[in-house]
Write an enzyme that holds these catalytic residues in place. Structure first.
Site, mmCIF file in Angstrom:
data_model
loop_
_atom_site.group_PDB
_atom_site.id
_atom_site.type_symbol
_atom_site.label_atom_id
_atom_site.label_comp_id
_atom_site.label_asym_id
_atom_site.label_seq_id
_atom_site.Cartn_x
_atom_site.Cartn_y
_atom_site.Cartn_z
ATOM 1 N N GLN A 238 -2.811 55.988 -31.403
ATOM 2 C CA GLN A 238 -3.685 56.066 -30.223
ATOM 3 C C GLN A 238 -5.135 55.761 -30.600
ATOM 4 O OE1 GLN A 238 -2.751 59.952 -28.563
ATOM 5 N NE2 GLN A 238 -0.632 59.382 -28.145
ATOM 6 N N GLU B 117 7.585 59.815 -41.050
ATOM 7 C CA GLU B 117 7.585 60.655 -42.250
ATOM 8 C C GLU B 117 8.656 61.738 -42.185
ATOM 9 O OE1 GLU B 117 5.379 60.662 -39.855
ATOM 10 O OE2 GLU B 117 4.526 62.640 -39.445
ATOM 11 N N HIS C 227 6.939 59.662 -35.662
ATOM 12 C CA HIS C 227 6.624 60.313 -36.940
ATOM 13 C C HIS C 227 7.682 59.911 -37.972
ATOM 14 C CE1 HIS C 227 3.369 62.984 -35.679
ATOM 15 N NE2 HIS C 227 3.983 62.992 -34.518
ATOM 16 N N CYS D 299 1.257 58.403 -34.711
ATOM 17 C CA CYS D 299 1.131 59.143 -33.457
ATOM 18 C C CYS D 299 -0.314 59.120 -32.939
ATOM 19 C CB CYS D 299 1.676 60.556 -33.632
ATOM 20 S SG CYS D 299 2.153 61.265 -32.046
ATOM 21 N N LYS E 260 16.548 92.873 -69.009
ATOM 22 C CA LYS E 260 16.033 94.005 -68.235
ATOM 23 C C LYS E 260 16.364 93.853 -66.747
ATOM 24 C CE LYS E 260 11.972 96.262 -70.070
ATOM 25 N NZ LYS E 260 10.531 96.151 -70.208
ATOM 26 N N LYS F 98 11.004 80.033 -51.262
ATOM 27 C CA LYS F 98 12.414 80.289 -50.918
ATOM 28 C C LYS F 98 13.066 79.057 -50.309
ATOM 29 C CE LYS F 98 12.300 83.765 -48.121
ATOM 30 N NZ LYS F 98 10.906 84.176 -48.106
ATOM 31 N N GLY F 99 12.303 78.381 -49.455
ATOM 32 C CA GLY F 99 12.838 77.193 -48.784
ATOM 33 C C GLY F 99 13.248 76.141 -49.806
ATOM 34 N N LYS G 260 6.476 90.444 -67.017
ATOM 35 C CA LYS G 260 6.699 91.800 -66.502
ATOM 36 C C LYS G 260 7.810 91.801 -65.439
ATOM 37 C CE LYS G 260 3.887 94.411 -68.711
ATOM 38 N NZ LYS G 260 4.544 95.371 -69.635
ATOM 39 N N SER H 65 5.000 86.584 -50.894
ATOM 40 C CA SER H 65 5.396 85.460 -50.045
ATOM 41 C C SER H 65 4.941 84.183 -50.737
ATOM 42 C CB SER H 65 4.759 85.592 -48.665
ATOM 43 O OG SER H 65 3.365 85.571 -48.810
ATOM 44 N N GLY H 66 5.440 83.077 -50.272
ATOM 45 C CA GLY H 66 4.996 81.787 -50.802
ATOM 46 C C GLY H 66 5.578 81.430 -52.156
ATOM 47 N N GLN I 158 12.434 94.435 -60.450
ATOM 48 C CA GLN I 158 13.328 95.598 -60.378
ATOM 49 C C GLN I 158 13.163 96.317 -59.045
ATOM 50 O OE1 GLN I 158 12.774 98.322 -63.689
ATOM 51 N NE2 GLN I 158 12.277 96.631 -65.038
HETATM 52 N N1 GLN Z 1 -2.256 64.352 -29.165
HETATM 53 C C1 GLN Z 1 -1.448 63.194 -29.028
HETATM 54 C C2 GLN Z 1 -0.427 63.331 -27.922
HETATM 55 O O1 GLN Z 1 -0.100 64.409 -27.513
HETATM 56 C C3 GLN Z 1 -0.759 62.819 -30.342
HETATM 57 C C4 GLN Z 1 0.217 63.854 -30.792
HETATM 58 C C5 GLN Z 1 0.580 63.722 -32.241
HETATM 59 O O2 GLN Z 1 -0.118 63.092 -33.021
HETATM 60 N N2 GLN Z 1 1.676 64.327 -32.646
HETATM 61 O O3 GLN Z 1 0.061 62.335 -27.452
#
Ligand code: GLN
Length: 528
Positions: free
Chosen positions: A380, A504, A502, A376, A224, A18-19, A188, A14-15, A193
């Protein structure tokens, strides 16, 4: 063109990636075709949302609110298509549906069995995803390693898919591993195989074998593998170890991947990897370096923050800079003195462990003018720090950590109060925010309305909006109904920005997330 299917299975270990391998093949096809990915996971959780990120890596969130396997991060970043939650099958989800069907009476009179009923259900799902998405190419990643019991039904489903759509419309790719054992010092092929044999015992003849190896495969090893796998020599490719996963599509293409697919599936493919290549080279040439601290509690496992790391890589390529990561363990490290970092990210998180350290990190950044990006839970934390140390609200906290705190500046959302089940019940998926004109966030997005993805239960308590603003916290992005704080920032600071979302998750090599780009630019300036 008739819809085509490409199935990726894995063997030996695994690892092996594949993705990434599937995303890279999809990347090569995506300039000519609409490519839609499906991932099949063997576990009985309905989705990974209830799993610990240490166990399973980051939970990826889609626009539609689906909480899915982190491989969807690779798919979206490499294919440029926003994915749907139902493109991630898990055995938990499959059995849920089968039971519903049985109770409804869909199988009346029949004994419901793994084969054919469950296997057919999975196959029909593959076909439906292709239809619904109007895909040219559907790619299916079967999770796990060949031989795992929990993935057998998926293998049976792709075998029967081949019969249904015609063998000429489906390509099987098998990813394996070629070790070079210490002391033996040669490649190898035996594990490969054996793994191909296991696949063939299940009625699947691979069309392409990609063997992960630390060196390019020698002709003799390729020969092979080809001979024992009943393949042509040119259908054995090397999955070479790389320092940068974005190079994999280029490596596959150098080995003739698109030609191979074009011939086998009888489809013309126009490959356009120029910009992709250019960005990778720019990143590679970069000589400037900055140090970015990431302050969290899962810092021992980089997979927990996979999309954040990727978003920083995207900025590296666009800006021609190297970002060195410094993991700050907020339970153990000194969080009041972060000398040597050029910027800090406080990422998402849950629960009380390491929280006070994160708040110290925010304080350090705010006071010392160190670029700060809060995501997120990071937003806070920034609000709690500001409430305590600028607004003078002693005892400010989130009710996630302290239910009875004196100043609940972060509190559970009204809509979450009646929620009892944990799975799939957070505020999930894409939400629009209105951005304050003239703010830094407005500058970065170049728009007064932005949509980002969310995954949380708590929010900045509306009762405290006035107090926070009164002391200079800019609430630069608010939900359309005016209640939820989605973005905050500080004036008179080189870069102090945080978001409840988020960003990202939507960043890509060709289009880095604006807040990350702004952050890395600020860190470069800070270093100078
Ligand atoms: N724990 C926080 C919430 O539920 C922040 C969640 C997070 O960072 N994804 O609001």
């Amino acid at each position: 063109m008739q819809r085509k299917y490409i199935v990726v299975t894995g063997g030996v270990l695994s690892g092996l990636g594949k993705g990434i391998a599937m995303a890279s093949i999809g990347n090569i096809l995506s300039s000519s075709y609409k490519v839609v990915p499906i991932k099949c996971d063997g576990y009985l959780n309905v989705d990974p949302g209830t799993m610990n990120p240490i166990e399973h890596g980051e939970v990826f969130v889609l626009d539609d609110g689906g909480e899915v396997d982190m491989d969807f991060g690779h798919y979206e970043r490499f294919l440029g298509v926003p994915c749907n939650g139902d493109w991630n099958l898990t055995m938990g989800r499959v059995f849920d549906e089968i039971r519903k069907k049985e109770r409804r009476g869909d199988y009346l009179g029949k004994t419901v069995q793994m084969i054919p009923h469950v296997s057919n259900f999975i196959r029909e799902h593959f076909l439906k995803v292709g239809d619904d998405a109007k895909a040219d190419v559907v790619m299916i990643e079967v999770g796990g390693t060949i031989g795992d019991m929990e993935n057998e039904l998926y293998l049976d489903a792709v075998r029967s898919l081949a019969r249904k759509v015609g063998r000429e419309n489906i390509l099987f790719v098998h990813l394996t591993y070629v070790p070079i054992p210490y002391g033996v010092d040669e490649q190898k092929s035996k594990p490969t195989q054996q793994s191909v044999n296991l696949l063939r015992q299940r009625g699947i003849d691979p069309d392409v074998v990609i063997a992960r190896c630390s060196e390019m495969l020698t002709d003799s090893i390729k020969g092979k593998i080809a001979k024992f796998g009943n393949l042509d020599f040119d259908k054995v490719l090397t999955g070479i170890d790389v320092d940068d996963v974005y190079k994999i599509p280029l490596s596959f293409e150098e080995q003739g991947m698109s030609q191979l697919i074009a011939r086998r599936l009888n489809m013309p493919i126009r490959v356009d990897l120029d910009r992709w290549k250019c960005l990778i080279e720019k990143r590679e040439r970069a000589t400037r370096e900055i140090v970015v601290g990431i302050a969290g509690k899962y810092t021992s496992l980089e997979d927990s923050y996979a999309s954040i790391i990727e978003a920083l890589r995207h900025c590296e390529a666009t800006l021609g800079v190297r970002v060195k990561l410094r993991w700050i363990d907020t339970e153990k490290d000194d969080c009041c003195n972060l000398d040597g970092v050029d910027g800090v990210i406080v990422p998402g998180g849950f629960g009380s462990r390491g929280v006070e350290g994160k708040i110290d990190v925010v304080k350090f950044c705010r006071e010392k003018g160190v670029p700060f990006l809060g995501i997120c839970y990071g937003l806070q934390m920034a609000v709690i720090e500001f409430a305590r140390n600028v607004c003078g609200l002693n005892g400010a906290n989130t009710t996630e950590v302290d239910k009875n705190c004196k100043h609940p500046v972060v509190d559970i959302m009204e809509s979450q109060k009646s929620v009892t089940e944990k799975g799939g019940t957070m505020r999930l998926g894409a939400y629009v925010a209105y951005i304050k004109k003239g703010s830094k966030v407005f500058d970065l997005y170049g728009n007064d309305e932005v949509s980002e993805r969310h995954r949380h239960r708590y929010e900045v308590n509306p009762v405290y909006h006035g107090a926070l603003e009164g002391k200079g916290l800019v609430l630069s992005g608010i939900s359309p109904d005016g209640t939820l704080v989605e973005f905050i920032e500080l004036e008179n600071h080189p870069y102090f920005v945080a978001t409840q979302a988020h960003p990202e998750l939507k960043s890509s090599l060709l289009k880095p997330a604006p807040l990350f780009l702004g952050f890395v630019k600020a860190a470069i300036r800070y270093k100078v």
